[in-house]
Design an enzyme around this catalytic site. Structure first.
Site, PDB file in Angstrom:
ATOM      1  N   SER A  54      32.283  19.123 112.018  1.00 37.83           N
ATOM      2  CA  SER A  54      31.385  18.409 112.937  1.00 37.83           C
ATOM      3  C   SER A  54      30.527  19.429 113.663  1.00 37.83           C
ATOM      4  CB  SER A  54      32.184  17.621 113.957  1.00 37.83           C
ATOM      5  OG  SER A  54      31.322  17.270 115.030  1.00 37.83           O
TER       6      SER A  54
ATOM      7  N   MET B  79      25.529  10.162 119.496  1.00 37.47           N
ATOM      8  CA  MET B  79      26.067   9.489 120.689  1.00 37.47           C
ATOM      9  C   MET B  79      24.927   9.038 121.588  1.00 37.47           C
ATOM     10  SD  MET B  79      29.174  12.047 121.598  1.00 37.47           S
ATOM     11  CE  MET B  79      30.276  12.686 120.328  1.00 37.47           C
TER      12      MET B  79
ATOM     13  N   MET C 232      27.771   6.656 116.972  1.00 35.57           N
ATOM     14  CA  MET C 232      28.544   6.135 118.109  1.00 35.57           C
ATOM     15  C   MET C 232      27.522   5.560 119.073  1.00 35.57           C
ATOM     16  SD  MET C 232      31.213   9.306 118.324  1.00 35.57           S
ATOM     17  CE  MET C 232      30.138  10.352 117.341  1.00 35.57           C
TER      18      MET C 232
ATOM     19  N   MET D 290      39.451   6.897 113.765  1.00 36.85           N
ATOM     20  CA  MET D 290      39.341   7.835 114.890  1.00 36.85           C
ATOM     21  C   MET D 290      40.740   8.179 115.399  1.00 36.85           C
ATOM     22  SD  MET D 290      36.098   8.394 115.290  1.00 36.85           S
ATOM     23  CE  MET D 290      36.338   9.531 116.673  1.00 36.85           C
TER      24      MET D 290
ATOM     25  N   HIS E 283      29.248  16.806 109.039  1.00 33.18           N
ATOM     26  CA  HIS E 283      29.443  15.594 109.859  1.00 33.18           C
ATOM     27  C   HIS E 283      28.571  15.691 111.113  1.00 33.18           C
ATOM     28  CE1 HIS E 283      31.949  12.203 111.359  1.00 33.18           C
ATOM     29  NE2 HIS E 283      31.896  12.807 112.544  1.00 33.18           N
TER      30      HIS E 283
ATOM     31  N   ASP F 119      27.505  13.895 114.617  1.00 29.14           N
ATOM     32  CA  ASP F 119      27.972  12.935 115.621  1.00 29.14           C
ATOM     33  C   ASP F 119      26.816  12.474 116.504  1.00 29.14           C
ATOM     34  OD1 ASP F 119      30.832  12.643 115.232  1.00 29.14           O
ATOM     35  OD2 ASP F 119      30.961  14.778 115.712  1.00 29.14           O
TER      36      ASP F 119
ATOM     37  N   HIS G 108      27.684   9.885 111.760  1.00 29.25           N
ATOM     38  CA  HIS G 108      28.622   9.022 112.491  1.00 29.25           C
ATOM     39  C   HIS G 108      27.899   8.483 113.719  1.00 29.25           C
ATOM     40  CE1 HIS G 108      32.659   9.072 114.993  1.00 29.25           C
ATOM     41  NE2 HIS G 108      32.150   7.855 114.881  1.00 29.25           N
TER      42      HIS G 108
ATOM     43  N   ASP H  66      38.889  11.569 112.039  1.00 27.77           N
ATOM     44  CA  ASP H  66      38.005  12.282 112.969  1.00 27.77           C
ATOM     45  C   ASP H  66      38.658  12.364 114.338  1.00 27.77           C
ATOM     46  OD1 ASP H  66      35.876  13.385 114.311  1.00 27.77           O
ATOM     47  OD2 ASP H  66      34.511  11.687 113.983  1.00 27.77           O
TER      48      ASP H  66
END
Ligand code: DX5
Ligand code: ZN
Length: 233
Positions: free
Chosen positions: A12, A41, A72, A141, A37, A39, A70, A177
């Site tokens: 990540s 957010m 979020m 998760m 990966h 992330d 990913h 993750d």
């Protein structure tokens, strides 16, 4: 090509040097990362803010392997096209992000890329039963999303076992993750996971000037994970 159930390590870049993403991505790939990966957010679904589509687009030319994005964020659907156009090879969306995960997965697939569903630690395995046929991956998760460097939540191991059983022969990856280390990796791999995200455990102690540390960290996670698979077999 047949479905690849081998163990894949997906660092990540949340734990990378934020002033140096291109070099960081090239370094982890040169050191053995299988996927990258990313992330995303939104400061609303999770209490942190990271990458918009322009940032992901800037990462893209540096990623030679597979870029796993990913999300979020909530709502999700209105941003799917922008992240697909930014170059995501797969987009994963949280089941908790809204009432219409089925529609969200359809929208991701409509972009011609791979789709995954994400389950938070408080969401049971059974929640994804009716959408598995739309999924290329289930992401379990093992921390509450929002930050790197948190402690592994062990209930994810039993959840992994359940999801693996639910998947049966279908060609669906299981990704883990949060808090993945050489200590926790064998537990989830023995339960059926094949893709391991790791942020702090990959980047700790290294830098783009000492990338061999990333390589040693990746090899340590992979070796421990492969031990877990041997145990399960
Ligand atoms: C958490 C993120 C993770 C995180 C993992 O919200 O989804 O990808 O970066 O970091 P570590 O491996 O440090 O727990
Ligand atoms: Zn993540």
């Amino acid at each position: 090509m047949s479905f690849d159930r081998s163990i894949k390590i997906a660092p990540s870049i949340l734990s990378a040097d934020f002033a140096n993403f291109g070099a960081e991505i090239r370094a982890i790939e040169a050191q053995g990362a299988d996927w990258v990966h990313v992330d995303v957010m939104d400061g609303h679904f999770v209490p942190n803010l990271t990458f918009g589509p322009p940032a992901v687009k800037a990462f893209r030319p540096h990623v030679k392997t597979f870029m796993d994005v990913h999300l979020m964020i909530s709502p999700v659907d209105q941003y799917i096209e922008a992240y697909a156009e930014a170059g995501a090879d797969m987009i994963t969306a949280h089941i908790e992000a809204g009432p219409h995960i089925h529609r969200t997965l359809q929208a991701i697939k409509a972009q011609g890329i791979k789709a995954g569903v994400v389950l938070n630690p408080g969401t049971p395995a059974e929640a994804c039963a009716d959408i598995l046929d739309l999924c290329d991956m289930v992401l379990i998760m093992t921390v509450n999303p929002g930050f790197g460097g948190q402690k592994f939540i062990h209930s994810g191991v039993e959840k992994t076992r359940k999801v693996r059983q639910m998947i049966g022969d279908r060609e669906i990856h299981i990704q883990i993750d949060g808090g993945v280390t050489p200590e926790t990796a064998p537990l989830v791999v023995a339960a059926g996971a094949d893709v391991l995200v790791a942020g702090s455990a990959v980047f700790k102690g290294g830098s783009v000037d000492t990338p061999d540390v990333y390589g040693a960290n990746i090899r340590a996670i992979r070796a421990a994970a492969e031990g877990g698979r041997t145990q399960a077999a």
